[in-house]
Design a protein around this motif. Structure first.
Motif, PDB file in Angstrom:
ATOM      1  N   PHE A  81      48.895  19.907 -25.652  1.00 11.90           N
ATOM      2  CA  PHE A  81      47.915  20.401 -26.619  1.00 11.90           C
ATOM      3  C   PHE A  81      47.973  19.548 -27.893  1.00 11.90           C
ATOM      4  CE2 PHE A  81      50.542  22.354 -29.854  1.00 11.90           C
ATOM      5  CZ  PHE A  81      51.742  22.521 -29.194  1.00 11.90           C
ATOM      6  N   ALA A  82      46.843  19.446 -28.559  1.00 12.42           N
ATOM      7  CA  ALA A  82      46.737  18.771 -29.872  1.00 12.42           C
ATOM      8  C   ALA A  82      47.076  17.272 -29.847  1.00 12.42           C
ATOM      9  CB  ALA A  82      47.591  19.478 -30.922  1.00 12.42           C
ATOM     10  N   LYS A  88      39.472  19.049 -38.313  1.00  7.87           N
ATOM     11  CA  LYS A  88      40.118  20.324 -38.014  1.00  7.87           C
ATOM     12  C   LYS A  88      40.464  20.431 -36.525  1.00  7.87           C
ATOM     13  CE  LYS A  88      39.572  25.345 -38.418  1.00  7.87           C
ATOM     14  NZ  LYS A  88      40.978  25.508 -38.111  1.00  7.87           N
ATOM     15  N   TYR A  89      41.692  20.825 -36.261  1.00  7.27           N
ATOM     16  CA  TYR A  89      42.127  21.000 -34.873  1.00  7.27           C
ATOM     17  C   TYR A  89      41.583  22.311 -34.325  1.00  7.27           C
ATOM     18  CZ  TYR A  89      45.301  22.437 -31.118  1.00  7.27           C
ATOM     19  OH  TYR A  89      45.813  22.909 -29.934  1.00  7.27           O
ATOM     20  N   LEU A  90      40.891  22.219 -33.204  1.00  5.89           N
ATOM     21  CA  LEU A  90      40.373  23.419 -32.537  1.00  5.89           C
ATOM     22  C   LEU A  90      40.789  23.346 -31.072  1.00  5.89           C
ATOM     23  CD1 LEU A  90      38.603  25.930 -33.118  1.00  5.89           C
ATOM     24  CD2 LEU A  90      36.678  24.642 -32.214  1.00  5.89           C
ATOM     25  N   THR A  91      41.641  24.269 -30.672  1.00  5.66           N
ATOM     26  CA  THR A  91      42.193  24.200 -29.323  1.00  5.66           C
ATOM     27  C   THR A  91      41.122  24.450 -28.253  1.00  5.66           C
ATOM     28  OG1 THR A  91      44.033  24.933 -27.965  1.00  5.66           O
ATOM     29  CG2 THR A  91      42.914  26.628 -29.178  1.00  5.66           C
ATOM     30  N   THR A  92      41.266  23.768 -27.137  1.00  7.76           N
ATOM     31  CA  THR A  92      40.337  23.925 -26.008  1.00  7.76           C
ATOM     32  C   THR A  92      40.892  24.978 -25.066  1.00  7.76           C
ATOM     33  OG1 THR A  92      39.739  21.591 -26.166  1.00  7.76           O
ATOM     34  CG2 THR A  92      39.241  22.684 -24.075  1.00  7.76           C
ATOM     35  N   VAL A  93      40.017  25.851 -24.597  1.00  8.22           N
ATOM     36  CA  VAL A  93      40.443  26.764 -23.536  1.00  8.22           C
ATOM     37  C   VAL A  93      39.648  26.427 -22.275  1.00  8.22           C
ATOM     38  CG1 VAL A  93      41.231  28.682 -24.965  1.00  8.22           C
ATOM     39  CG2 VAL A  93      38.840  28.566 -24.307  1.00  8.22           C
ATOM     40  N   GLN A 117      42.081  22.058 -21.006  1.00  7.22           N
ATOM     41  CA  GLN A 117      43.008  22.715 -21.941  1.00  7.22           C
ATOM     42  C   GLN A 117      44.360  22.020 -21.894  1.00  7.22           C
ATOM     43  OE1 GLN A 117      43.270  26.985 -21.445  1.00  7.22           O
ATOM     44  NE2 GLN A 117      45.441  26.941 -21.943  1.00  7.22           N
TER      45      GLN A 117
END
Lengths: 149, 165
Positions: free
Chosen positions: B12-13, B31-36, B60
């Motif tokens: 992640f990231a 801005k970090y926006l996590t993927t699902v 993800q």
């Protein structure tokens, strides 16, 4: 939360082996599929079909696929002798809830990693200072001894 | 029309989504926006006078709790292993991931992307480990989704390898 299929805005499509639409039904609009017509190429509309081949009786489940309509769906791809069935279940609410949790968890992990790095750097700096102090002490000691003499 | 599926893999990231966004839309978000789950994008490129549709599966990121769902890999012609060069742990995670992916996909082309090279002063990857990987004929490229450095080259390089393969 979507627990039962009837709460998941289910939609389905049936395509031939060349991914041409033969049948469809359910909440197609939820998935941006309300304008599809029989004979349409579903591969053009649904990029996740690219490279996917499913044999008769075989099932592939693609969980939490982000669709172009800002909807997340679990997509079940079921092979048959004459084509494939696509079953869509709306998982937007769960995905958004999960994303919020994951975002917080990942950000926390990143901060923890930064803290670990900073602590290691601090420890390194402390060790260097201790070494320098020891060297200074050693340099002073002979001088001190000379004074005594 | 030739179509090829590429999977973006890594912790992640590390910047998987940012690399896709840079390549497809020429944009970068701080801005970090996590993927699902998975998000699929498409970009058409010209490689050796051939038009190729690249289907980019942005998966993800892996972590200790969430493991890769192998059904996403099905039909992939190639993949990127993305590493954050400021976090050493992401390289070891990528190596473990590659073992798993090789079991599923076999020997399909892949590239190791050392991302975030704009943060060179915070470099944390073990150079000896990277040399070992070079010795094993791994191909790697330095990229920055932020500045765009190496991004276009990375996708074109993998596309070429997939066509040759």
């Amino acid at each position: 939360m979507c627990v039962h299929v009837e709460h998941c805005s289910m939609a389905y499509c049936f395509t031939d082996k060349r991914h041409r639409l033969k049948n469809c039904g359910g909440s197609l609009a939820t998935y941006g599929l309300d304008q599809i017509k029989f004979g349409d190429s579903m591969q053009e509309r649904l990029p996740f079909l690219e490279g996917v081949t499913v044999g008769p009786g075989e099932t592939i489940i693609l969980p939490i696929v982000a669709l172009t309509t800002h909807v997340y769906a679990d997509v079940h791809i079921v092979g048959s002798k004459t084509g494939i069935w696509l079953i869509f279940l709306d998982k937007t609410a769960q995905a958004k809830h999960y994303q919020a949790l994951l975002q917080e968890a990942n950000e926390t992990t990143l901060v923890r990693e930064q803290l670990t790095r900073a602590t290691a750097e601090l420890e390194d700096a402390r060790n260097k200072i201790a070494l320098l102090r020891a060297k200074i002490g050693n340099l002073r000691e002979p001088h001190h001894n000379n004074n005594e003499l | 029309m030739i179509k090829k599926k590429i999977c973006m893999l890594g912790s992640f990231a590390v910047g998987k989504t940012s690399l896709v966004q840079r390549f497809v839309k020429s944009i970068f978000a701080e801005k970090y926006l996590t993927t699902v789950g998975v998000k699929i994008d498409k970009k058409t490129v010209e490689i050796n006078d051939k038009t190729v549709d690249l289907m980019l599966w942005d998966l993800q990121g892996e972590d200790e709790f969430q493991k890769l769902n192998i059904s996403y890999l099905r039909g992939a012609s190639g993949y990127f292993l993305v590493v954050d060069c400021t976090r050493a742990s992401t390289l070891s995670a990528a190596l473990k991931l590659q073992d798993k992916v090789r079991e599923v996909l076999g020997q399909v082309p892949f590239l190791l992307l050392l991302n975030k090279v704009d943060l060179l002063d915070q470099w944390e990857l073990d150079l000896d480990e990277l040399k070992d990987l070079e010795g094993k004929k791994w191909s790697m490229l330095k990229t920055s989704a932020k500045t765009g450095d190496g991004v276009e080259d990375a996708f074109r390089d993998l596309a070429l390898r997939m066509l040759e393969g």
